[in-house]
Design a protein around this motif. Structure first.
Motif, PDB file in Angstrom:
ATOM      1  N   ASN A   1       0.824  -1.217   0.000  1.00  0.00           N
ATOM      2  CA  ASN A   1       0.000   0.000   0.000  1.00  0.00           C
ATOM      3  C   ASN A   1       0.856   1.265   0.000  1.00  0.00           C
ATOM      4  OD1 ASN A   1       1.000  -0.310   2.600  1.00  0.00           O
ATOM      5  ND2 ASN A   1      -0.819   0.580   3.559  1.00  0.00           N
ATOM      6  N   LEU A   2       2.142   1.095  -0.317  1.00  0.00           N
ATOM      7  CA  LEU A   2       3.053   2.238  -0.367  1.00  0.00           C
ATOM      8  C   LEU A   2       3.196   2.738  -1.794  1.00  0.00           C
ATOM      9  CD1 LEU A   2       5.887   0.838   1.939  1.00  0.00           C
ATOM     10  CD2 LEU A   2       4.230   2.592   2.556  1.00  0.00           C
ATOM     11  N   VAL A   3       3.375   4.051  -1.947  1.00  0.00           N
ATOM     12  CA  VAL A   3       3.689   4.622  -3.252  1.00  0.00           C
ATOM     13  C   VAL A   3       4.949   5.477  -3.075  1.00  0.00           C
ATOM     14  CG1 VAL A   3       2.133   6.594  -2.916  1.00  0.00           C
ATOM     15  CG2 VAL A   3       2.855   5.968  -5.215  1.00  0.00           C
ATOM     16  N   PHE A   4       5.921   5.286  -3.965  1.00  0.00           N
ATOM     17  CA  PHE A   4       7.212   5.944  -3.823  1.00  0.00           C
ATOM     18  C   PHE A   4       7.381   7.064  -4.836  1.00  0.00           C
ATOM     19  CE2 PHE A   4       7.766   1.729  -2.023  1.00  0.00           C
ATOM     20  CZ  PHE A   4       8.503   1.972  -0.883  1.00  0.00           C
ATOM     21  N   PHE A   5       7.820   8.216  -4.341  1.00  0.00           N
ATOM     22  CA  PHE A   5       8.233   9.326  -5.200  1.00  0.00           C
ATOM     23  C   PHE A   5       9.762   9.391  -5.103  1.00  0.00           C
ATOM     24  CE2 PHE A   5       3.976  10.255  -3.656  1.00  0.00           C
ATOM     25  CZ  PHE A   5       3.308  10.660  -4.810  1.00  0.00           C
ATOM     26  N   TYR A   6      10.438   8.894  -6.130  1.00  0.00           N
ATOM     27  CA  TYR A   6      11.899   8.732  -6.066  1.00  0.00           C
ATOM     28  C   TYR A   6      12.581   9.714  -7.016  1.00  0.00           C
ATOM     29  CZ  TYR A   6      16.491   6.490  -6.608  1.00  0.00           C
ATOM     30  OH  TYR A   6      17.846   6.235  -6.670  1.00  0.00           O
ATOM     31  N   TYR A   7      13.493  10.526  -6.453  1.00  0.00           N
ATOM     32  CA  TYR A   7      14.262  11.481  -7.251  1.00  0.00           C
ATOM     33  C   TYR A   7      15.748  11.244  -7.000  1.00  0.00           C
ATOM     34  CZ  TYR A   7       9.779  13.898  -7.586  1.00  0.00           C
ATOM     35  OH  TYR A   7       8.462  14.207  -7.814  1.00  0.00           O
ATOM     36  N   ASN A   8      16.478  10.924  -8.061  1.00  0.00           N
ATOM     37  CA  ASN A   8      17.931  10.778  -7.963  1.00  0.00           C
ATOM     38  C   ASN A   8      18.558  11.966  -8.681  1.00  0.00           C
ATOM     39  OD1 ASN A   8      20.667  10.120  -8.228  1.00  0.00           O
ATOM     40  ND2 ASN A   8      20.237   7.926  -8.297  1.00  0.00           N
ATOM     41  N   PHE A   9      19.174  12.860  -7.918  1.00  0.00           N
ATOM     42  CA  PHE A   9      19.672  14.100  -8.507  1.00  0.00           C
ATOM     43  C   PHE A   9      20.985  13.928  -9.258  1.00  0.00           C
ATOM     44  CE2 PHE A   9      16.579  15.844  -5.513  1.00  0.00           C
ATOM     45  CZ  PHE A   9      15.895  16.675  -6.391  1.00  0.00           C
TER      46      PHE A   9
ATOM     47  N   LYS B   1      -5.182  10.427  -0.142  1.00  0.00           N
ATOM     48  CA  LYS B   1      -6.622  10.359  -0.431  1.00  0.00           C
ATOM     49  C   LYS B   1      -6.983   9.066  -1.157  1.00  0.00           C
ATOM     50  CE  LYS B   1      -7.655  15.318  -0.651  1.00  0.00           C
ATOM     51  NZ  LYS B   1      -8.019  16.442  -1.558  1.00  0.00           N
ATOM     52  N   ASP B   2      -6.053   8.571  -1.985  1.00  0.00           N
ATOM     53  CA  ASP B   2      -6.298   7.333  -2.735  1.00  0.00           C
ATOM     54  C   ASP B   2      -6.029   6.080  -1.901  1.00  0.00           C
ATOM     55  OD1 ASP B   2      -7.030   8.747  -4.955  1.00  0.00           O
ATOM     56  OD2 ASP B   2      -5.054   8.673  -5.913  1.00  0.00           O
ATOM     57  N   GLY B   3      -5.675   6.284  -0.619  1.00  0.00           N
ATOM     58  CA  GLY B   3      -5.490   5.146   0.280  1.00  0.00           C
ATOM     59  C   GLY B   3      -4.080   4.608   0.348  1.00  0.00           C
ATOM     60  N   TYR B   4      -3.094   5.352  -0.194  1.00  0.00           N
ATOM     61  CA  TYR B   4      -1.707   4.898  -0.167  1.00  0.00           C
ATOM     62  C   TYR B   4      -0.915   5.599   0.931  1.00  0.00           C
ATOM     63  CZ  TYR B   4      -2.535   2.784  -4.750  1.00  0.00           C
ATOM     64  OH  TYR B   4      -3.022   2.026  -5.784  1.00  0.00           O
ATOM     65  N   LYS B   5       0.202   4.984   1.294  1.00  0.00           N
ATOM     66  CA  LYS B   5       1.167   5.614   2.187  1.00  0.00           C
ATOM     67  C   LYS B   5       2.338   6.101   1.330  1.00  0.00           C
ATOM     68  CE  LYS B   5       0.253   2.865   6.364  1.00  0.00           C
ATOM     69  NZ  LYS B   5       0.864   1.960   7.377  1.00  0.00           N
ATOM     70  N   PRO B   6       2.466   7.411   1.123  1.00  0.00           N
ATOM     71  CA  PRO B   6       3.531   7.909   0.253  1.00  0.00           C
ATOM     72  C   PRO B   6       4.892   7.944   0.948  1.00  0.00           C
ATOM     73  CG  PRO B   6       2.133   9.704   0.981  1.00  0.00           C
ATOM     74  CD  PRO B   6       1.533   8.460   1.542  1.00  0.00           C
ATOM     75  N   VAL B   7       5.934   7.702   0.146  1.00  0.00           N
ATOM     76  CA  VAL B   7       7.319   7.790   0.623  1.00  0.00           C
ATOM     77  C   VAL B   7       8.089   8.631  -0.385  1.00  0.00           C
ATOM     78  CG1 VAL B   7       9.403   6.531   1.270  1.00  0.00           C
ATOM     79  CG2 VAL B   7       7.159   5.483   1.660  1.00  0.00           C
ATOM     80  N   LEU B   8       8.609   9.766   0.056  1.00  0.00           N
ATOM     81  CA  LEU B   8       9.406  10.652  -0.790  1.00  0.00           C
ATOM     82  C   LEU B   8      10.882  10.338  -0.568  1.00  0.00           C
ATOM     83  CD1 LEU B   8       9.760  13.154  -2.650  1.00  0.00           C
ATOM     84  CD2 LEU B   8       9.624  14.570  -0.572  1.00  0.00           C
ATOM     85  N   ILE B   9      11.591   9.991  -1.649  1.00  0.00           N
ATOM     86  CA  ILE B   9      13.002   9.615  -1.545  1.00  0.00           C
ATOM     87  C   ILE B   9      13.845  10.576  -2.371  1.00  0.00           C
ATOM     88  CG2 ILE B   9      14.719   7.821  -1.967  1.00  0.00           C
ATOM     89  CD1 ILE B   9      12.453   5.766  -1.659  1.00  0.00           C
ATOM     90  N   ILE B  10      14.843  11.177  -1.731  1.00  0.00           N
ATOM     91  CA  ILE B  10      15.779  12.084  -2.393  1.00  0.00           C
ATOM     92  C   ILE B  10      17.160  11.425  -2.372  1.00  0.00           C
ATOM     93  CG2 ILE B  10      16.779  14.385  -2.474  1.00  0.00           C
ATOM     94  CD1 ILE B  10      13.762  14.402  -2.834  1.00  0.00           C
ATOM     95  N   ASP B  11      17.618  10.977  -3.532  1.00  0.00           N
ATOM     96  CA  ASP B  11      18.935  10.328  -3.646  1.00  0.00           C
ATOM     97  C   ASP B  11      19.954  11.344  -4.145  1.00  0.00           C
ATOM     98  OD1 ASP B  11      20.883   8.411  -3.659  1.00  0.00           O
ATOM     99  OD2 ASP B  11      19.781   6.989  -4.909  1.00  0.00           O
ATOM    100  N   GLU B  12      21.199  11.185  -3.662  1.00  0.00           N
ATOM    101  CA  GLU B  12      22.275  12.132  -3.997  1.00  0.00           C
ATOM    102  C   GLU B  12      21.904  13.552  -3.546  1.00  0.00           C
ATOM    103  OE1 GLU B  12      25.184  11.229  -5.072  1.00  0.00           O
ATOM    104  OE2 GLU B  12      24.717   9.131  -5.500  1.00  0.00           O
ATOM    105  N   LEU B  13      21.459  13.662  -2.313  1.00  0.00           N
ATOM    106  CA  LEU B  13      21.017  14.937  -1.755  1.00  0.00           C
ATOM    107  C   LEU B  13      22.111  16.000  -1.815  1.00  0.00           C
ATOM    108  CD1 LEU B  13      18.730  16.431  -0.154  1.00  0.00           C
ATOM    109  CD2 LEU B  13      19.874  15.636   1.931  1.00  0.00           C
TER     110      LEU B  13
END
Length: 312
Positions: free
Chosen positions: A51-59, A97-109
């Motif tokens: 039930n997780l949704v990932f927002f993954y950004y690798n800079f 709202k869609d029932g997911y648990k979001p996880v924001l990931i910032i790689d190479e911060l």
């Protein structure tokens, strides 16, 4: 794609962490090439049906030398930093709202370090991001924020940042111990003789991949590892040679702290009045500062043997 090796403990920790209620920003840190990005990508893969949704950004994938470049990653056309923050918040809220648990990931911060938002350089992009991260996690409990970096300066800045002092956690992905290296080399078909030799030197995932490739190209394990040590020793010697004579001597004295041991406490470094020299070696990726445990060590075991070679 590079094979993913033995990080069960780290995987279990991070998979469990993502399922908890968001209440802090998690900073994953460790020596360069220790497997931080590979581990978080594996977490995403293993939880793709949850039930997780990932927002993954690798800079590392983007050119981010200034504020405008950063904004262009998130928004097309004319936009402001507030537009970016609104887009991130709206994406997180929509997922909830869609029932997911979001996880924001910032790689190479660390790629965002040094980006200023004003001419006087009083306001940094990272500090504004940290405020957003604290809001999303500690304040609103909307999503997890996980940041990955190997940059000691950034982790130290985070560690001392008042905004994050009570709203952040840290997790070290370190290099492997000898038994893990032996297990992986055995799995990869190396002989007992090769394993017993290599296990004293290897500590990073990419070293196993490179060793396999070198063996296919006809180089022996001993020959390959000795070559790596010599290359790293030459790099250290060159780095030292670029400094003034007085500074060269002090850098050598800093390296001497590691002659007989792989870890040195901050207290010992300060007592020897070598903190500036150690910082220089950290910034040039000869040493790594484990800020949470308060120790400094070479960026790999190969690097440690290179230091010993330089001191001969």
């Amino acid at each position: 794609m590079m094979k993913f090796y033995h990080r069960e403990k780290e995987l279990n920790y991070l998979k469990t962490y993502c399922q908890l209620e968001p209440n802090s920003v998690l900073f994953i840190y460790g020596p360069k090439s220790s497997g931080k990005s590979a581990t978080i990508r594996r977490v995403i893969k293993e939880l793709e049906d949850s039930n997780l949704v990932f927002f993954y950004y690798n800079f590392r994938e983007h050119a981010t030398p200034n504020k405008e470049e950063f904004i262009s990653i998130f928004c097309k056309g004319k936009a402001s930093l507030n537009d970016v923050f609104i887009k991130i918040r709206e994406g997180v809220i929509e997922a909830v709202k869609d029932g997911y648990k979001p996880v924001l990931i910032i790689d190479e911060l660390q790629r965002l370090s040094g980006i200023y938002l004003d001419e006087n350089k009083n306001k940094t992009l990272l500090n504004e991001l940290f405020n957003l991260f604290v809001y999303l996690t500690k304040t609103a409990h909307l999503c997890h924020v996980i940041c990955l970096t190997s940059n000691y300066t950034l982790i130290n800045e985070v560690f001392l940042n008042s905004t994050l002092s009570n709203g952040s956690k840290y997790y070290l992905i370190d290099y492997w111990d000898k038994e893990t290296v032996k297990s992986i080399l055995k799995e990869e078909g190396f002989t007992n003789e090769e394993i017993n030799f290599a296990a004293d030197y290897l500590s990073l995932p990419h070293e196993v991949i490179m060793l396999k490739d070198k063996k296919k190209l006809g180089m022996s394990v001993k020959e390959t590892i000795k070559q790596w040590i010599n290359i790293e020793a030459d790099k250290i010697l060159y780095l030292i040679s670029t400094q003034k004579e007085f500074e060269m001597k002090r850098l050598v004295n800093a390296l001497k702290l590691f002659k007989d041991k792989i870890k040195v406490g901050i207290k010992e470094i300060i007592q020897n009045n070598l903190m500036d020299e150690v910082k220089f070696l950290i910034e040039n990726e000869v040493l790594f500062y484990d800020v949470i445990n308060g120790v400094v060590k070479p960026t790999s075991i190969i690097e440690w043997f290179a230091i010993i070679e330089v001191l001969k």
